[in-house]
Write a protein that holds these residues in place. Structure first.
Motif, mmCIF file in Angstrom:
data_model
loop_
_atom_site.group_PDB
_atom_site.id
_atom_site.type_symbol
_atom_site.label_atom_id
_atom_site.label_comp_id
_atom_site.label_asym_id
_atom_site.label_seq_id
_atom_site.Cartn_x
_atom_site.Cartn_y
_atom_site.Cartn_z
ATOM 1 N N GLN A 1 21.390 -8.375 -11.957
ATOM 2 C CA GLN A 1 21.408 -8.089 -10.522
ATOM 3 C C GLN A 1 21.931 -6.669 -10.339
ATOM 4 O O GLN A 1 23.133 -6.433 -10.325
ATOM 5 N N ASN A 2 21.032 -5.710 -10.263
ATOM 6 C CA ASN A 2 21.435 -4.312 -10.079
ATOM 7 C C ASN A 2 20.260 -3.553 -9.473
ATOM 8 O O ASN A 2 19.221 -4.138 -9.177
ATOM 9 N N PHE A 3 20.429 -2.270 -9.275
ATOM 10 C CA PHE A 3 19.338 -1.459 -8.722
ATOM 11 C C PHE A 3 18.939 -0.347 -9.687
ATOM 12 O O PHE A 3 18.477 0.699 -9.288
ATOM 13 N N LEU A 4 19.125 -0.600 -10.989
ATOM 14 C CA LEU A 4 18.846 0.430 -11.992
ATOM 15 C C LEU A 4 17.351 0.613 -12.215
ATOM 16 O O LEU A 4 16.577 -0.329 -12.119
ATOM 17 N N GLU A 5 16.987 1.823 -12.555
ATOM 18 C CA GLU A 5 15.672 2.058 -13.139
ATOM 19 C C GLU A 5 15.787 1.686 -14.613
ATOM 20 O O GLU A 5 16.896 1.567 -15.136
ATOM 21 N N PRO A 6 14.659 1.479 -15.306
ATOM 22 C CA PRO A 6 14.765 1.141 -16.731
ATOM 23 C C PRO A 6 15.579 2.208 -17.481
ATOM 24 O O PRO A 6 15.370 3.400 -17.282
ATOM 25 N N VAL A 7 16.545 1.759 -18.301
ATOM 26 C CA VAL A 7 17.359 2.693 -19.074
ATOM 27 C C VAL A 7 17.070 2.502 -20.559
ATOM 28 O O VAL A 7 16.845 1.390 -21.026
ATOM 29 N N VAL A 8 17.081 3.606 -21.317
ATOM 30 C CA VAL A 8 16.737 3.566 -22.733
ATOM 31 C C VAL A 8 17.981 3.312 -23.569
ATOM 32 O O VAL A 8 19.011 3.948 -23.355
ATOM 33 N N GLY B 1 8.075 -1.855 -7.225
ATOM 34 C CA GLY B 1 9.413 -1.274 -7.214
ATOM 35 C C GLY B 1 10.426 -2.248 -6.622
ATOM 36 O O GLY B 1 10.067 -3.327 -6.137
ATOM 37 N N HIS B 2 11.696 -1.849 -6.667
ATOM 38 C CA HIS B 2 12.745 -2.762 -6.200
ATOM 39 C C HIS B 2 12.625 -3.077 -4.708
ATOM 40 O O HIS B 2 12.926 -4.188 -4.276
ATOM 41 N N LEU B 3 12.180 -2.111 -3.888
ATOM 42 C CA LEU B 3 12.113 -2.363 -2.443
ATOM 43 C C LEU B 3 11.038 -3.401 -2.130
ATOM 44 O O LEU B 3 11.259 -4.328 -1.352
ATOM 45 N N MET B 4 9.870 -3.243 -2.761
ATOM 46 C CA MET B 4 8.788 -4.210 -2.581
ATOM 47 C C MET B 4 9.271 -5.614 -2.976
ATOM 48 O O MET B 4 9.029 -6.595 -2.284
ATOM 49 N N GLN B 5 9.997 -5.683 -4.100
ATOM 50 C CA GLN B 5 10.462 -6.983 -4.589
ATOM 51 C C GLN B 5 11.440 -7.627 -3.610
ATOM 52 O O GLN B 5 11.315 -8.793 -3.261
ATOM 53 N N ARG C 1 0.825 -1.212 0.000
ATOM 54 C CA ARG C 1 0.000 0.000 0.000
ATOM 55 C C ARG C 1 0.855 1.256 0.000
ATOM 56 O O ARG C 1 0.485 2.266 -0.577
ATOM 57 N N LEU C 2 1.991 1.186 0.707
ATOM 58 C CA LEU C 2 2.781 2.396 0.953
ATOM 59 C C LEU C 2 4.011 2.509 0.073
ATOM 60 O O LEU C 2 4.858 3.369 0.314
ATOM 61 N N GLN C 3 4.158 1.668 -0.947
ATOM 62 C CA GLN C 3 5.456 1.643 -1.636
ATOM 63 C C GLN C 3 5.828 2.984 -2.262
ATOM 64 O O GLN C 3 7.006 3.306 -2.386
ATOM 65 N N ASP C 4 4.826 3.801 -2.609
ATOM 66 C CA ASP C 4 5.159 5.084 -3.232
ATOM 67 C C ASP C 4 5.796 6.064 -2.242
ATOM 68 O O ASP C 4 6.381 7.058 -2.643
ATOM 69 N N HIS C 5 5.649 5.777 -0.927
ATOM 70 C CA HIS C 5 6.264 6.663 0.058
ATOM 71 C C HIS C 5 7.637 6.166 0.494
ATOM 72 O O HIS C 5 8.275 6.754 1.344
ATOM 73 N N LEU C 6 8.070 5.046 -0.078
ATOM 74 C CA LEU C 6 9.322 4.424 0.339
ATOM 75 C C LEU C 6 10.337 4.527 -0.794
ATOM 76 O O LEU C 6 9.972 4.793 -1.941
ATOM 77 N N PRO C 7 11.625 4.340 -0.480
ATOM 78 C CA PRO C 7 12.628 4.444 -1.546
ATOM 79 C C PRO C 7 12.520 3.317 -2.576
ATOM 80 O O PRO C 7 11.826 2.325 -2.341
ATOM 81 N N LEU C 8 13.212 3.494 -3.708
ATOM 82 C CA LEU C 8 13.317 2.477 -4.770
ATOM 83 C C LEU C 8 11.966 2.033 -5.326
ATOM 84 O O LEU C 8 11.800 0.900 -5.760
#
Lengths: 554, 207
Positions: free
Chosen positions: A196-203, A124-128, A82-89
């Motif tokens: 295995q990384n913490f990247l956001e999608p890159v173009v 997001g990565h934190l939820m995962q 529920r709160l993932q948008d308030h958390l990092p990653l």
């Protein structure tokens, strides 16, 4: 495209690897669940967590610990979603809707990993990593703990219903078994190409001047425990068909090995815990026979490619990856549905009609061939009790299993266990396939549409998590219904198992007599395999006829 | 009542264990794996990115794609490139929505799509529709399949040779160089890596 010899060869490679690993891991597991010694790090963590690791719990207390722990798991995961948008990653994704957060929380805590959402577009990565990956470990640990407690109970003699300590079983499972194996497996998977990384999608700008978003994430660390703990929830929507989760035929066989090794090893460990390896061998043999039959049938179905679309295309390649082809896809599909994993390396909705039917039947067996980590063993032992009970009726003697008399109370608990999932599947299926909100979610029509809905409730109730994924299940209706199926399908059977463990721990262990049915001989293996298939057959034949069987014949 | 109280007490213990588990399994474990991965296998960990000349890179700015992901063919160059399979991921090969079609074996939409693809490919490659292999007319499970069958690659050799001015023998040699057999003779299927093959074709054809 697949041909017979390599198809057989890859099964041989897998069986060889399992034949080496299962006895070793089984012996280790038996030690983990019976040793009175704690590691230093464990003793420290028990102090910090303020639990008494040496308290021999009554089955009721054990069950309370299981339920209390799982309840907290659901609440934490629900909150994280529920709160993932308030958390990092969070990668900018919004919080999950309440019905979706409920479904996902229940799904991962029950070791099901049914996914109504698309990973790369929702979580997001934190939820995962801090939500889903954690439950991948501990939900597997809960299942293994309960199975270990049940095995211990069978080895005890007049001990007032005491069956061990849940916290010790859980902590040992995670620290001594799941974490070290996952660590090694994750690194091997990265070597083979898993990201295995913490990247956001890159173009990236492609060869033709187009653009493509390359997705990232801590995938390998999740992939390893996803298979090892028979969880199955993909980091990405396409699950283990995605090249970033499963890049090569080698990573594929590694993943299949990981999802099979603990369920088989638990059977081996069972034999050691009850003090008679042959008993574990017989249980393992039944699991292997049923798994082998499913592999054979599903591989035949996909390679023969019956049906209109496969016939027109010249092969059943819809929903399959070229690097795996029909045979490796069939091997994965039969292993993931025979265990309660539910990861997929090909889309099950596009399997041939008989192939999809085998996958469905495999789950209907109740996840015992070889089943989920822990749940596979206790599920098969329930069927073993049914088998000795039936055999006892035939010869007119009081049935017993491993020296424990099966009386009225024992067999009642087993009956409740055996009936729970069929009730959930058939009632849940009837609701899902008659309600307008349920039907609205189906992609395919006709018998295949029925299979799609049936597959969803079967997968949820048996805690598998794979799907005929054409179904749009991210609606309040399906999220709620399947959430209930998963919850009851996990914890009702578990409580029945623990209650039966309590009865067994309390009762006297009788020496075998001349009239005792030996439960380690080939005769028993045949009998138990037959019972497993017949129990399912009698329960599900009508609905299987309306779904995959009609489709196969059309 | 006493049962409820017991459940509450066990839940508190459960909460403490869950917090510890989250720190260990949800933070430390993925960070350790990431650390090892980034040091030991940085190229794979970052997504197996390749440059326009076929080199490996970990910088997306230098990359034309990932060796593990197929791409959508298009633009003026389309005839000079080997084609990937049909894709159900978004508008085609979109990693933000990886998926298969999930259409069943008797689904009329799937049957129609296969017929249409067969005719299109036969026309494009100048062959008989019965020569078009199954992977060419079906969408993969991920929608990102980086590979095609050897049969589908063979089918495209003549067109690519004509469009690029390379001889068919040269193009066929490039296909062979970018083909993997079954691992240990039994695992998986023989396959052609399309992006790496296309890069090799472009380098040789000089465009």
């Amino acid at each position: 495209m697949s041909s017979f010899a390599p198809a057989l060869g890859q099964v041989a490679v897998l069986v060889l690897a399992l034949a080496i690993a299962v006895p070793l891991l089984g012996r280790y597991l038996a030690h983990v669940y019976t040793s009175p010694k704690h590691l230093a790090v464990e003793r420290a963590s028990y102090r910090v967590l303020r639990v008494d690791p040496d308290a021999d719990q009554h089955w009721r207390t054990y069950a309370m610990s299981v339920l209390g722990f799982s309840l907290m798991g659901v609440l934490l995961l629900f909150g994280l979603g529920r709160l993932q948008d308030h958390l990092p990653l969070s990668l900018g994704f919004p919080g999950l809707p309440s019905d979706g957060a409920w479904n996902t929380a229940v799904s991962f805590v029950t070791n099901t990993n049914w996914q109504w959402y698309s990973g790369e577009a929702t979580t997001g990565h934190l939820m995962q990593m801090s939500g889903l990956t954690v439950q991948n470990f501990v939900s597997a640990g809960v299942g293994m703990a309960v199975a270990a407690a049940f095995a211990r109970a069978l080895s005890r003699n007049r001990q007032e219903g005491r069956i061990g300590n849940f916290w010790t079983d859980l902590v040992r499972t995670v620290l001594r078994v799941l974490l070290p194996i996952s660590l090694v497996a994750a690194v091997v998977l990265v070597l083979l190409g898993v990201v295995q990384n913490f990247l956001e999608p890159v173009v990236v700008h492609t060869l033709t001047g187009g653009v493509q978003d390359i997705t990232g994430g801590p995938v390998a660390s999740q992939e390893a425990i996803k298979e090892l703990g028979t969880n199955g929830g993909g980091f990405y929507n396409a699950n283990s068909a995605h090249p970033f989760e499963n890049p090569t035929p080698v990573s594929d066989i590694v993943e299949i090995f990981l999802l099979l090794v603990i369920p088989f090893a638990m059977a081996w460990a069972f034999g050691i815990i009850v003090g008679d390896r042959r008993q574990g061998g017989a249980i393992l043999a039944v699991m292997a026979v049923l798994w082998g039959a499913a592999v054979g049938l599903l591989t035949w179905a996909e390679m023969a490619a019956p049906g209109t679309a496969p016939g027109l295309a010249g092969g059943a390649m819809e929903g399959k990856e070229v690097r795996f082809g029909e045979a490796a896809s069939a091997l994965f599909a039969s292993s993931t549905t025979g265990t309660s994993t539910g990861a997929v390396n090909a889309m099950h909705d596009s399997l041939t009609a008989p192939g999809g039917g085998v996958a469905l039947f495999n789950m209907m067996l109740g996840e015992v061939a070889p089943g989920g980590v822990g749940s596979g063993l206790y599920g098969m032992l329930m069927l073993a009790v049914v088998t000795v009970f039936l055999a006892g009726l035939m010869v007119g003697r009081t049935p017993e299993y491993l020296g424990k008399k099966i009386g009225q109370r024992e067999i009642s608990l087993v009956a409740f266990y055996v009936l729970t999932t069929p009730v959930l599947v058939l009632v849940g299926g009837a609701i899902g396939l008659t309600a307008a909100d349920g039907l609205a979610g189906l992609l395919n029509s006709g018998p295949h549409g029925l299979s799609e809905g049936l597959y969803a409730v079967t997968s949820a109730s048996n805690n598998n998590g794979s799907a005929f994924a054409g179904i749009t299940s991210g609606t309040p209706f399906w999220n709620t219904l399947l959430g209930l199926c998963m919850l009851f399908g996990r914890f009702l059977p578990m409580v029945f198992v623990l209650a039966l463990a309590g009865l067994f721990a309390r009762s006297q262990k009788l020496p075998p007599s001349a009239g005792t049915l030996p439960t380690h001989r080939p005769l028993f293996v045949v009998l138990l395999s037959g019972v497993a298939v017949v129990v399912v057959g009698l329960t599900y034949v009508p609905v299987l006829v309306l779904g995959p069987i009609v489709e196969s014949l059309s | 009542m006493s049962d409820l109280f017991a459940l509450f007490r066990h839940s508190l213990a459960g909460l403490r264990v869950m917090i510890a588990a989250t720190l260990l399994l949800g933070v430390a474990y993925p960070l350790v794996v990431t650390g090892i991965a980034q040091v030991a296998f940085p190229w794979q960990a970052q997504g197996s990115l390749v440059t326009a000349t076929g080199g490996h890179t970990t910088d997306a700015g230098d990359a034309v794609g990932s060796a593990l992901l197929g791409q959508l063919a298009g633009g003026e160059d389309a005839d000079r490139l080997f084609r990937n399979r049909p894709s159900a991921a978004g508008d085609g090969y979109d990693p933000l929505s990886s998926y298969g079609s999930n259409l069943g074996p008797e689904n009329p939409d799937l049957i129609a799509a296969i017929e249409k693809r067969k005719a299109e490919i036969a026309r494009r490659e100048g062959v008989d529709p019965s020569d078009v292999p199954p992977d060419a007319v079906t969408a993969s499970g991920s929608g990102l399949d980086p590979d095609i069958s050897v049969a589908y690659a063979d089918l495209q050799v003549a067109r690519v040779a004509e469009a690029t001015g390379l001889t068919e023998d040269v193009v066929r040699r490039l296909v062979d160089e970018h083909t993997s057999g079954r691992t240990w003779g039994v695992l998986g299927e023989p396959r052609v890596h399309v992006l790496e093959l296309n890069i090799a074709v472009r380098v040789l054809a000089g465009s």
